[in-house]
Every structure is written in C-alpha cells, then in structure tokens.
Scaffold this motif. Sequence first.
Motif, PDB file in Angstrom:
ATOM      1  N   THR A   1       0.835  -1.205   0.000  1.00 32.76           N
ATOM      2  CA  THR A   1       0.000   0.000   0.000  1.00 32.76           C
ATOM      3  C   THR A   1       0.870   1.254   0.000  1.00 32.76           C
ATOM      4  O   THR A   1       0.603   2.218  -0.725  1.00 32.76           O
ATOM      5  CB  THR A   1      -0.930   0.006   1.223  1.00 32.76           C
ATOM      6  N   LEU A   2       1.931   1.239   0.811  1.00 33.06           N
ATOM      7  CA  LEU A   2       2.867   2.374   0.822  1.00 33.06           C
ATOM      8  C   LEU A   2       3.533   2.538  -0.545  1.00 33.06           C
ATOM      9  O   LEU A   2       3.714   3.662  -1.038  1.00 33.06           O
ATOM     10  CB  LEU A   2       3.923   2.156   1.908  1.00 33.06           C
TER      11      LEU A   2
ATOM     12  N   LEU B   1       3.868   5.028  -6.162  1.00 36.44           N
ATOM     13  CA  LEU B   1       3.679   4.878  -7.597  1.00 36.44           C
ATOM     14  C   LEU B   1       2.679   5.893  -8.147  1.00 36.44           C
ATOM     15  O   LEU B   1       2.799   6.362  -9.280  1.00 36.44           O
ATOM     16  CB  LEU B   1       3.196   3.459  -7.924  1.00 36.44           C
ATOM     17  N   ARG B   2       1.692   6.236  -7.332  1.00 37.45           N
ATOM     18  CA  ARG B   2       0.663   7.186  -7.751  1.00 37.45           C
ATOM     19  C   ARG B   2       1.029   8.635  -7.456  1.00 37.45           C
ATOM     20  O   ARG B   2       0.265   9.552  -7.758  1.00 37.45           O
ATOM     21  CB  ARG B   2      -0.641   6.843  -7.043  1.00 37.45           C
ATOM     22  N   GLY B   3       2.202   8.830  -6.825  1.00 36.04           N
ATOM     23  CA  GLY B   3       2.628  10.193  -6.515  1.00 36.04           C
ATOM     24  C   GLY B   3       1.907  10.801  -5.342  1.00 36.04           C
ATOM     25  O   GLY B   3       1.846  12.027  -5.212  1.00 36.04           O
TER      26      GLY B   3
ATOM     27  N   GLU C   1       2.867  14.393   6.530  1.00 35.74           N
ATOM     28  CA  GLU C   1       4.124  14.686   7.190  1.00 35.74           C
ATOM     29  C   GLU C   1       5.209  15.000   6.168  1.00 35.74           C
ATOM     30  O   GLU C   1       6.017  15.908   6.351  1.00 35.74           O
ATOM     31  CB  GLU C   1       4.558  13.504   8.059  1.00 35.74           C
ATOM     32  N   GLU C   2       5.220  14.251   5.056  1.00 34.68           N
ATOM     33  CA  GLU C   2       6.230  14.489   4.033  1.00 34.68           C
ATOM     34  C   GLU C   2       6.018  15.848   3.367  1.00 34.68           C
ATOM     35  O   GLU C   2       6.971  16.545   3.046  1.00 34.68           O
ATOM     36  CB  GLU C   2       6.186  13.368   2.992  1.00 34.68           C
ATOM     37  N   ARG C   3       4.744  16.226   3.158  1.00 38.13           N
ATOM     38  CA  ARG C   3       4.470  17.534   2.572  1.00 38.13           C
ATOM     39  C   ARG C   3       4.927  18.654   3.499  1.00 38.13           C
ATOM     40  O   ARG C   3       5.469  19.667   3.059  1.00 38.13           O
ATOM     41  CB  ARG C   3       2.967  17.653   2.273  1.00 38.13           C
TER      42      ARG C   3
END
Length: 295
Positions: A236-237, A242-244, A249-251
């Motif tokens: 899932t991660l 793959l879908r961008g 948190e990363e944003r």
Amino acid sequence: MRDLGVGFGYLVKGQKWVARHGRWFGFGLLPGLVTLVLYAGALVGLGYGADDLVAWATPFADDWTSPWLDVLRGTLTALVFVFGLFLAVITFTAVTLLVGQPFYESLSEAVDRSEGGEVPESGLPLWRELWISARDSLRVLLRVAFYGILLFACGFIPVIGQTVVPVIGFCVSGFFLTEELTAVALQRRGVELKERLRLLRGRRTAVLGFGVPLTLAFLVPFVAVFLMPGAVAGATLMARDLRGETADEERDEERDEDRDGDRSEGRNGDFPKNGRHDGNLPPSGGDQGVHHLPH
C-alpha cells in the motif's frame, strides 16, 4: 540501485507498520491461515491419491514387469506431487488475497488513513470486487505460466540454464507478486490491470527490491502467512509512491525545506522577498525592487 533499496524499504516499513498496529497484524493473519489449512489438506490428499491417479492415467503399463512398472509410476507420482506443490506456491498469494479481500482491503485503508490525506474507496459491491480480483489474478497467473514454461525450456541450456535462468525466474515471480499485492490498494483507486502493470514497469527496480526478497521468503508457507499482513501494508505504501501520493508529514517536511532554502538564499546575498539587499533599501525610482509575474 537506489530504487532497489527503496523497494526493500517499503517491505520493511510494511512489517514495521503491522508490528506497531498489532490488531491489524492478527486481523491480517486470518486469511493466510485459512488458505494454508486448505492447501495443506489439498496436498495431503494429493499425496495419498497421486499413485492412484498415476495408475489410472497409465493403463498401458499394467502388464509391465518389475522394476519398470515401479520406476515409471514412482517417477510420475513424484512429478505429480512436485507439480501440485509448485502450483500451491505460485497460487498461494492470489488465493489468499481472494479469500481475504475484505480483510486486506480494510488493512490497506488503515495504512492510507495513517499516512494522511484521502482514503480512496472503490464504491463497488463486495461481489464485484471479488470478481475483478479473481479475473485479474487469473490474467496474472496466465502470464506467470507463460514465463514459467519459457524459463523451464531455457533451463536446459548449459550453464545459463543453471545460473542466469533461476535469477530471471525469481525476478519474474517477484514482479508479479508485487503486482498482486499492490492491486489491493490500486484497485480501490480504480486502477485497471493494464495501468497497474505500466506503473510497476516504470519503477521496475523498486518493484524487484520489494518482490524478490518476498518471493524467496514465500517459498516457506508458514513464513508467507506471517509476512502477508506486512506485505499488504508495504505494498500500500508503494502504491501511494507509484501514484505520486505524499503523506501529510512528508508535505510538511518539504515545505519546511523550501522555507529553509529561501532563508539560505537570503543569507547568501540573493534578494530576499522583502526587497532588501545587504541590509539597505533599494534606491528609489524606476521598477527596481518590483517583482513582475512572468508572462
């Protein structure tokens, strides 16, 4: 080679995720245990009935004298059991995902929820999801069978057949195993099989980094059962990558890095956003210090 480590990292992250969420780990074990019991019963039945099946299929050998009759039927019995074991290995994941479709879909949604952002839902009834999953799994298995026959034939090539071909075989198995696992998350996003394969080919090295180690581990059925929940979480991660799709948190981290970069540019003598340079106001007049939008 960096992408290879990225793929393996998703596999590790998935196992860590279910370790931190013990309820989901136990929840995800149920389909694998059910499938393992079914396969174990089928293999035991095949072990007891393989000799009768071979005897029924070789009536022409009834009049053969010993030891040729025993050699023929003994060899064929062993081949039947090995073939059954091979089928069990290559279909275990597909059948487990089919049996556990509601379980793994809920687990995948929980992973999406923990990463932040929207949690995609297919909106399809359960029977429709099961039909799509079974149809796509059959298509994947046909592809695996095609490559399996091709690689089996190449296995008779001296040296290459005993070295290169097994490596290619594990890579093929790892690629399609990753496809089956990422399908849990991608199918909820409405991504069809053709598009899923295109996404995976675009990150082939990462896919192999995820799928090949898992394929080697899945050769041991009991290990496959215990790794399956984490494999679905890790897939899932990977599907999000793959879908961008980026976690909240990363944003936030990216925005912080952008701000730090702006401050760094100001310290290095570039014009900051308030129009000051070297601590002095820009001279008046003209368009100096005015930022024009690009046309």
